[in-house]
Design an enzyme around this catalytic site. Structure first.
Site, mmCIF file in Angstrom:
data_model
loop_
_atom_site.group_PDB
_atom_site.id
_atom_site.type_symbol
_atom_site.label_atom_id
_atom_site.label_comp_id
_atom_site.label_asym_id
_atom_site.label_seq_id
_atom_site.Cartn_x
_atom_site.Cartn_y
_atom_site.Cartn_z
ATOM 1 N N ILE A 35 0.832 -1.277 0.114
ATOM 2 C CA ILE A 35 0.010 -0.040 0.102
ATOM 3 C C ILE A 35 1.101 1.378 -0.085
ATOM 4 O O ILE A 35 1.728 1.414 0.789
ATOM 5 C CB ILE A 35 -1.043 0.040 1.278
ATOM 6 C CG1 ILE A 35 -1.729 -1.255 1.230
ATOM 7 C CG2 ILE A 35 -2.059 1.353 1.375
ATOM 8 C CD1 ILE A 35 -2.633 -1.412 2.472
ATOM 9 N N MET A 36 0.847 2.077 -1.054
ATOM 10 C CA MET A 36 1.663 3.139 -1.106
ATOM 11 C C MET A 36 1.015 4.364 -0.190
ATOM 12 O O MET A 36 -0.186 4.862 -0.708
ATOM 13 C CB MET A 36 1.773 3.727 -2.557
ATOM 14 C CG MET A 36 2.340 2.513 -3.532
ATOM 15 S SD MET A 36 4.011 1.994 -3.133
ATOM 16 C CE MET A 36 4.910 3.510 -3.808
ATOM 17 N N ASP A 37 1.569 4.531 0.850
ATOM 18 C CA ASP A 37 0.960 5.674 1.626
ATOM 19 C C ASP A 37 1.968 6.159 2.358
ATOM 20 O O ASP A 37 3.218 5.780 2.550
ATOM 21 C CB ASP A 37 0.102 4.822 2.964
ATOM 22 C CG ASP A 37 -0.852 5.631 3.536
ATOM 23 O OD1 ASP A 37 -1.147 6.751 3.088
ATOM 24 O OD2 ASP A 37 -1.529 5.151 4.530
ATOM 25 N N ARG A 38 1.507 7.398 3.026
ATOM 26 C CA ARG A 38 2.692 8.130 3.854
ATOM 27 C C ARG A 38 3.740 8.848 3.153
ATOM 28 O O ARG A 38 4.608 9.439 3.598
ATOM 29 C CB ARG A 38 3.252 7.312 4.941
ATOM 30 C CG ARG A 38 1.885 6.729 5.855
ATOM 31 C CD ARG A 38 2.627 6.253 7.045
ATOM 32 N NE ARG A 38 2.904 7.215 8.111
ATOM 33 C CZ ARG A 38 2.511 7.819 9.043
ATOM 34 N NH1 ARG A 38 1.179 7.657 9.111
ATOM 35 N NH2 ARG A 38 3.051 8.693 9.839
ATOM 36 N N ASN A 39 3.768 9.059 1.895
ATOM 37 C CA ASN A 39 4.853 9.537 1.058
ATOM 38 C C ASN A 39 4.675 11.279 1.322
ATOM 39 O O ASN A 39 5.717 11.804 1.377
ATOM 40 C CB ASN A 39 4.564 9.266 -0.495
ATOM 41 C CG ASN A 39 4.886 7.744 -0.807
ATOM 42 O OD1 ASN A 39 5.482 7.359 -0.228
ATOM 43 N ND2 ASN A 39 3.977 7.149 -1.601
#
Length: 138
Positions: free
Chosen positions: A40-44
């Protein structure tokens, strides 16, 4: 005369790092390797803010990390990888930010489809799932 040994040292350390990674992967692959892993691509955005970087830099760093993880998955023998990269909640952001994310996603997809990318290097099949009508053209 001063000799530049930085290149030699860098090559040596790179080779050693590669060897150690192969050894570690060899050990890990002795156990059960999962057939499917999801990211899950998150918090970038939070990463960029915490690091005093522009928002887009955080997303680009996330993409580079993803590519590294995909290589590791391939080397370990993971057959399927799912990447959850754009949530419906992302559309609740400011229109300018949504536009920026769409442009970055298009740019990174184009990079993935280039001949020298991980997609072609490993013979990966790339599928897009979800409500694709919400995405900007092309």
């Amino acid at each position: 005369m001063h000799k530049d040994t930085g290149g030699i040292t860098s090559n040596l350390l790179g080779g050693l790092s590669s060897y150690l990674r192969r050894c570690i992967f060899g050990i890990l692959s002795m156990g059960p390797v999962p057939h499917h892993i999801a990211f899950i691509m998150d918090r970038n955005r939070r990463f960029a803010k915490k690091s005093n970087l522009a928002e887009g830099i955080g997303h680009k760093a996330g993409f580079l990390s993803l590519i590294s993880m995909l290589r590791y998955c391939y080397e370990l023998g993971v057959k399927y990888v799912t990447v959850y990269a754009f949530s419906i909640n992302n559309f609740k952001r400011k229109p300018k930010e949504v536009q920026s994310l769409m442009e970055l996603m298009r740019e990174k997809i184009e990079e993935l489809l280039q001949n020298e990318s991980i997609i072609n290097e490993y013979g990966v099949k790339l599928c897009f799932i979800g409500n694709l009508q919400l995405l900007a053209e092309p």
